[in-house]
Design a protein around this motif. Structure first.
Motif, mmCIF file in Angstrom:
data_model
loop_
_atom_site.group_PDB
_atom_site.id
_atom_site.type_symbol
_atom_site.label_atom_id
_atom_site.label_comp_id
_atom_site.label_asym_id
_atom_site.label_seq_id
_atom_site.Cartn_x
_atom_site.Cartn_y
_atom_site.Cartn_z
ATOM 1 N N LYS A 212 25.657 21.410 -13.674
ATOM 2 C CA LYS A 212 25.509 20.164 -12.922
ATOM 3 C C LYS A 212 26.740 19.905 -12.066
ATOM 4 O O LYS A 212 26.631 19.554 -10.883
ATOM 5 N N GLY A 215 26.811 22.059 -9.004
ATOM 6 C CA GLY A 215 25.669 21.944 -8.114
ATOM 7 C C GLY A 215 24.614 23.016 -8.275
ATOM 8 O O GLY A 215 23.826 23.258 -7.361
ATOM 9 N N TYR A 217 21.262 24.017 -9.984
ATOM 10 C CA TYR A 217 20.127 23.363 -10.649
ATOM 11 C C TYR A 217 20.459 21.911 -11.016
ATOM 12 O O TYR A 217 19.947 21.371 -12.008
ATOM 13 N N ALA A 218 21.312 21.281 -10.208
ATOM 14 C CA ALA A 218 21.766 19.926 -10.534
ATOM 15 C C ALA A 218 20.613 18.926 -10.561
ATOM 16 O O ALA A 218 20.643 17.959 -11.341
ATOM 17 N N GLU A 219 19.579 19.140 -9.727
ATOM 18 C CA GLU A 219 18.458 18.206 -9.703
ATOM 19 C C GLU A 219 17.687 18.205 -11.019
ATOM 20 O O GLU A 219 17.069 17.210 -11.385
ATOM 21 N N GLU A 220 17.707 19.336 -11.716
ATOM 22 C CA GLU A 220 16.994 19.424 -12.992
ATOM 23 C C GLU A 220 17.853 18.988 -14.166
ATOM 24 O O GLU A 220 17.356 18.834 -15.277
ATOM 25 N N SER A 222 19.927 16.172 -15.009
ATOM 26 C CA SER A 222 20.462 14.815 -15.115
ATOM 27 C C SER A 222 21.152 14.663 -16.462
ATOM 28 O O SER A 222 20.997 15.495 -17.366
ATOM 29 N N GLU A 313 12.484 31.734 -11.889
ATOM 30 C CA GLU A 313 12.493 30.302 -12.144
ATOM 31 C C GLU A 313 11.186 29.792 -12.740
ATOM 32 O O GLU A 313 11.050 28.583 -12.995
#
Length: 384
Positions: A212, A215, A217-220, A222, A313
Motif C-alpha cells: 500500500k 502504491g 495494488y493500493a486500491e485493493e 485499504s 491477477e
C-alpha cells in the motif's frame, strides 16, 4: 417583524446538535453553549441521576452553582422532580416547601423550572434559574420541555451506540478466539506450530502495508482490507484437518498419489469456511477473505498451481500475499523432514520464482522489506 424571542432555527439547531452527540459530554456541551441564552434564563444546570443522589454534571450560569457536586436526592429540587416524574415551576423559591432552602442560600436563584429528562424512570433533569422572583414565561417552560425531551432521545441514542460498540467489540473478540481455535485444529495435526500461524499473520500484514505504501495494488489494500487479511490469515491451512495422518505426517517425500491428497487441503479449507457462511445465512467480509486465502494460497502466477490453476491477477490478492508468506516461513523453518534454510537463501528462492510461482510486483516489494520478515521470524521463534 418577527417578535418571537425563541427563534425556531436556533431551537432546531440545538436539537440537531444534541441528536448528533456521541456521548453525555457532547450533549452537555450543546446545552451549555445554547440553552440558557435560548430561554432567557440566568442559569441552566444539567443534572444526572446516580442512584439516590443528584449529580450536577454541568452548568452555565451568571454565578457559580453546583457543578461537579453530588447531593442527596432529597436535598435538591431535581431529586423531587425525578422522583415524581413531574415538571416543576417555582416563581419564588422562598415560598415553596419542595425547595431545600439551605442548598440555595448564597446563590442568585430566586425562581426556577425543572424538567425531568424522560418522564418514565428519569435519567436526569434540566434546571433553569432566574435571578428575579417571577413566574417564567409559558414559552420558556415549553421550550425547556422540548429540550429535555430531545436530551432524553439523545441519551438513549448514546446508550444504544455504546451498547452496540460493546457488542461489536465482544463479537470481534469471540471471532478472533474462534479463528485461533479453528487454526489450532490444523496445527495440532501438522508439524507446524502456533508460531507458524503468528509469523504468517505478521508477514501478511507487513507485506500488505508495504504494498500500500509503495502504491502496488493500493486500491485493493485499504486499511480495512489489510486488517481482514491479517485476521483471516491463521485459517489458511484449516483444510489440513481433513488430510489423513499417513499423508500429513509422512517424514519423507510424498508420492504422486499422496501429493494429490495433500493438495486437497485447499479445497477442504474453502468448503469448511463456505459451510460456516451458509450457517450464518450470509457472507461476511472476514469469512470471504478467509475462504479466498485458504482456497488460493497455493495457486501460482503462471497458472501451474492448485486447486484451480488460476493465473496472474485472477488469483485473489490475499492468496498471492499468503503464497509468499507461507513459502518464506516454510523455507526458513526446521521440519522433521528438512533442515531450516537461511534467510538469504529463502529470499533468493522467492526472488528467483517471481513471475512463475509468485506475483512479480509483490516479490519486488517483498525483496525490499525482507529484513522485516527476518525480524518477525526471530520474534516468534519455535525454539525456546
Amino acid at each position: 417583524m418577527n417578535q418571537n424571542p425563541f427563534p425556531v432555527n436556533r431551537v432546531d439547531d440545538l436539537i440537531l446538535q444534541m441528536s448528533m452527540a456521541r456521548g453525555i459530554d457532547g450533549i452537555m456541551a450543546v446545552l451549555r453553549q445554547s440553552a440558557r441564552d435560548l430561554i432567557g434564563a440566568d442559569g441552566v444546570s444539567f443534572v444526572l441521576r446516580e442512584n439516590d443522589r443528584c449529580y450536577y454534571a454541568d452548568d452555565d450560569a451568571v454565578a457559580p452553582l453546583w457543578r461537579d457536586r453530588r447531593l442527596p436526592s432529597e436535598s435538591c429540587i431535581s431529586g423531587w422532580a425525578m422522583k415524581h416524574g413531574e415538571l416543576v415551576v417555582i416563581e419564588d423559591i422562598a415560598r415553596d416547601d419542595r425547595i431545600p432552602h439551605a442548598a440555595y442560600q448564597g446563590t442568585f436563584v430566586k425562581s426556577l423550572v425543572v424538567v425531568p429528562v424522560r418522564k418514565e424512570d428519569p435519567v436526569g433533569a434540566i434546571e433553569a434559574y432566574w435571578a428575579k422572583a417571577e413566574r417564567p414565561s409559558e414559552e420558556a417552560v415549553r421550550l425547556l420541555q422540548q429540550i429535555a425531551n430531545s436530551a432524553a432521545v439523545a441519551m438513549t441514542n448514546v446508550a444504544l451506540i455504546n451498547a452496540l460498540a460493546a457488542a461489536k467489540e465482544e463479537a470481534a473478540r469471540a471471532r478472533d478466539a474462534l479463528i485461533l481455535a479453528m487454526a489450532s485444529l490444523a496445527e495440532t495435526r501438522d508439524y507446524e506450530t502456533g508460531n507458524h500461524i503468528r509469523r504468517t499473520q505478521h508477514y501478511v500484514r507487513a507485506l500488505a502495508e508495504a504494498l500500500k505504501e509503495q502504491g502496488v495494488y493500493a486500491e485493493e489494500l485499504s486499511d480495512e482490507a489489510i486488517d481482514l487479511l491479517h485476521k483471516s490469515a491463521p485459517l489458511h491451512d484449516i483444510g489440513k484437518v481433513g488430510i489423513p495422518d499417513s499423508v500429513l505426517l509422512k517424514p519423507g517425500k510424498l508420492d504422486a498419489k499422496e501429493y494429490e491428497v495433500m493438495k486437497s487441503h485447499a479445497e477442504l479449507g474453502r468448503a469448511a469456511i463456505a459451510t460456516a457462511e451458509r450457517y450464518m445465512g450470509s457472507a461476511t467480509p472476514f469469512l470471504s477473505v478467509a475462504r479466498e486465502i485458504a482456497h488460493t494460497h497455493h495457486e501460482k502466477w503462471n497458472g501451474t498451481g492448485y486447486p484451480r490453476g488460476l493465473q496472474g491477477e485472477d488469483i485473489p490478492i490475499g492468496g498471492r500475499i499468503m503464497a509468499i508468506a507461507d513459502a518464506y516461513d516454510a523455507l526458513v523453518s526446521e521440519r522433521i523432514y528438512k533442515p531450516a534454510m537461511s534467510h538469504d537463501e529463502a529470499v533468493d528462492i522467492i526472488v528467483r520464482d517471481a513471475g512463475t510461482h509468485f506475483d512479480p510486483g509483490l516479490v519486488e516489494v517483498f525483496a525490499k522489506i525482507a529484513p522485516r520478515f527476518k525480524e518477525i521470524h526471530g520474534q516468534f521463534t519455535d525454539k525456546e
